[in-house]
Design a protein around this motif. Structure first.
Motif, PDB file in Angstrom:
ATOM      1  N   GLN A  53      -6.236  15.509  -9.949  1.00 60.92           N
ATOM      2  CA  GLN A  53      -5.293  14.402 -10.091  1.00 60.92           C
ATOM      3  C   GLN A  53      -5.396  13.491  -8.873  1.00 60.92           C
ATOM      4  N   ASN A  54      -5.486  12.201  -9.121  1.00 59.96           N
ATOM      5  CA  ASN A  54      -5.544  11.204  -8.056  1.00 59.96           C
ATOM      6  C   ASN A  54      -4.283  10.362  -8.082  1.00 59.96           C
ATOM      7  N   LEU A  55      -3.626  10.269  -6.962  1.00 57.65           N
ATOM      8  CA  LEU A  55      -2.467   9.387  -6.837  1.00 57.65           C
ATOM      9  C   LEU A  55      -2.669   8.497  -5.626  1.00 57.65           C
ATOM     10  N   THR A  56      -2.492   7.205  -5.798  1.00 61.74           N
ATOM     11  CA  THR A  56      -2.614   6.264  -4.692  1.00 61.74           C
ATOM     12  C   THR A  56      -1.378   5.381  -4.627  1.00 61.74           C
ATOM     13  N   ALA A  57      -0.971   5.041  -3.429  1.00 60.87           N
ATOM     14  CA  ALA A  57       0.161   4.135  -3.226  1.00 60.87           C
ATOM     15  C   ALA A  57      -0.088   3.335  -1.961  1.00 60.87           C
ATOM     16  N   SER A  58       0.326   2.100  -1.945  1.00 55.56           N
ATOM     17  CA  SER A  58       0.182   1.266  -0.751  1.00 55.56           C
ATOM     18  C   SER A  58       1.380   0.343  -0.634  1.00 55.56           C
ATOM     19  N   ARG A  59       1.688   0.003   0.611  1.00 55.64           N
ATOM     20  CA  ARG A  59       2.848  -0.856   0.836  1.00 55.64           C
ATOM     21  C   ARG A  59       2.728  -1.524   2.198  1.00 55.64           C
ATOM     22  N   ILE A  60       3.279  -2.722   2.299  1.00 60.38           N
ATOM     23  CA  ILE A  60       3.361  -3.437   3.578  1.00 60.38           C
ATOM     24  C   ILE A  60       4.723  -3.144   4.179  1.00 60.38           C
ATOM     25  N   LEU A  61       4.749  -2.536   5.374  1.00 60.10           N
ATOM     26  CA  LEU A  61       6.007  -2.145   6.000  1.00 60.10           C
ATOM     27  C   LEU A  61       6.240  -2.971   7.270  1.00 60.10           C
ATOM     28  N   PRO A  62       7.484  -3.340   7.541  1.00 62.73           N
ATOM     29  CA  PRO A  62       7.794  -4.202   8.688  1.00 62.73           C
ATOM     30  C   PRO A  62       7.957  -3.423   9.991  1.00 62.73           C
ATOM     31  N   TYR A  63       6.968  -2.601  10.318  1.00 64.24           N
ATOM     32  CA  TYR A  63       7.011  -1.803  11.545  1.00 64.24           C
ATOM     33  C   TYR A  63       5.632  -1.779  12.184  1.00 64.24           C
ATOM     34  N   ARG A  64       5.598  -1.416  13.461  1.00 70.35           N
ATOM     35  CA  ARG A  64       4.339  -1.384  14.186  1.00 70.35           C
ATOM     36  C   ARG A  64       3.495  -0.193  13.749  1.00 70.35           C
ATOM     37  N   GLN A  65       2.185  -0.423  13.749  1.00 67.57           N
ATOM     38  CA  GLN A  65       1.236   0.582  13.299  1.00 67.57           C
ATOM     39  C   GLN A  65       1.365   1.882  14.090  1.00 67.57           C
ATOM     40  N   GLU A 181      -3.129  -2.949  10.713  1.00 67.02           N
ATOM     41  CA  GLU A 181      -2.261  -4.080  11.018  1.00 67.02           C
ATOM     42  C   GLU A 181      -2.417  -5.134   9.941  1.00 67.02           C
ATOM     43  N   PHE A 182      -1.296  -5.637   9.462  1.00 64.98           N
ATOM     44  CA  PHE A 182      -1.338  -6.650   8.417  1.00 64.98           C
ATOM     45  C   PHE A 182      -0.995  -8.001   9.034  1.00 64.98           C
ATOM     46  N   PRO A 183      -1.872  -9.002   8.883  1.00 63.66           N
ATOM     47  CA  PRO A 183      -1.657 -10.293   9.549  1.00 63.66           C
ATOM     48  C   PRO A 183      -0.346 -10.949   9.159  1.00 63.66           C
ATOM     49  N   PHE A 184       0.278 -11.578  10.139  1.00 63.54           N
ATOM     50  CA  PHE A 184       1.518 -12.332   9.913  1.00 63.54           C
ATOM     51  C   PHE A 184       1.131 -13.704   9.367  1.00 63.54           C
ATOM     52  N   LYS A 185       1.557 -14.005   8.144  1.00 66.50           N
ATOM     53  CA  LYS A 185       1.200 -15.276   7.509  1.00 66.50           C
ATOM     54  C   LYS A 185       2.450 -15.911   6.901  1.00 66.50           C
TER      55      LYS A 185
END
Length: 233
Positions: A53-65, A181-185
């Motif tokens: 079984q493969n489960l994947t999840a992703s999210r952008i969180l407002p915290y430092r890496q 790190e997700f760029p601030f745009k």
């Protein structure tokens, strides 16, 4: 702690979908999140009763890496944000890593349960500091190149652990956390198209992309069926 609560929301998609992310101030463009479960066998010789079984999840969180990675590497805190995890403890550590001279978890024991079901298993942990954490059980192997893990070289995966008598839950389990790190745009004044930028452009609003991938094959067909029933559709 807010970061721990947010990780709870991320990992809770194992049993239910992630709610839509909303931002208050400043306005950001919409960030998609994803959750996916596949029970189609992806390796040869996989039993039809116990598929991988493969489960994947992703999210952008407002915290430092760095802050998020420290929580993920803090295995004893797992019961506070991992669904069905009753207890967890580190049983051995790595050697100091070359960049930070810090020791990281190497083996850990987790107790998980739901209703009348209760199981304990041991994982082998591999930390690429502040970027990737992988946990392997059963026949699974890490995907991080060995050259990137000198602090794990020449270590026994069974040292000071109870592996061997506590790995009856999974034939194979690979859990992979990836942080970047997700760029601030921010939106431009006309709010028609996003501006290019980077996370340092506004350090008061850090953002990190957190991805979780779980590839599991259970020893017990009943547990496999329960897992498929609990996963998001």
């Amino acid at each position: 702690m807010k970061t721990t609560t947010t990780l709870l929301r991320l990992t809770s998609n194992i049993s239910k979908p992630i709610p839509q992310i909303t931002h208050r101030s400043p306005p950001f463009r919409t960030i998609p999140h994803s959750t996916h479960l596949s029970t189609t066998p992806i390796r040869p010789f996989t039993s039809s009763l116990n598929p991988i079984q493969n489960l994947t999840a992703s999210r952008i969180l407002p915290y430092r890496q760095h802050d998020l990675y420290k929580i993920i590497a803090d295995i004893p805190s797992y019961p506070s944000f991992l669904p069905y995890c009753k207890s967890s403890r580190i049983t051995s550590h790595s050697k100091p890593d070359p960049q930070n001279s810090q020791k990281w978890p190497h083996t850990a024991t987790l107790n998980v349960g739901w209703g009348p079901y209760d199981e304990t298993f041991t994982s082998r942990i591999y930390c690429l500091p502040y970027r990737i954490l992988e946990a392997c059980a059963g026949s699974a192997s890490p995907t991080i190149p060995k050259s990137n893990l000198p602090h794990y070289q020449n270590l026994s995966s069974t040292a000071n652990s109870d592996e061997g008598e506590e790995n009856n839950l999974f034939t194979s389990l690979l859990t992979r956390w990836t942080l970047s790190e997700f760029p601030f745009k921010p939106l431009p004044p006309n709010e028609q198209s996003p501006q290019e930028g980077d996370a340092e452009a506004n350090p008061s609003h850090p953002r990190t992309e957190v991805s979780l991938v779980i590839e599991a094959r259970f020893n017990n067909a009943m547990y496999s069926a329960l897992s498929q029933a609990a996963a998001p559709k």
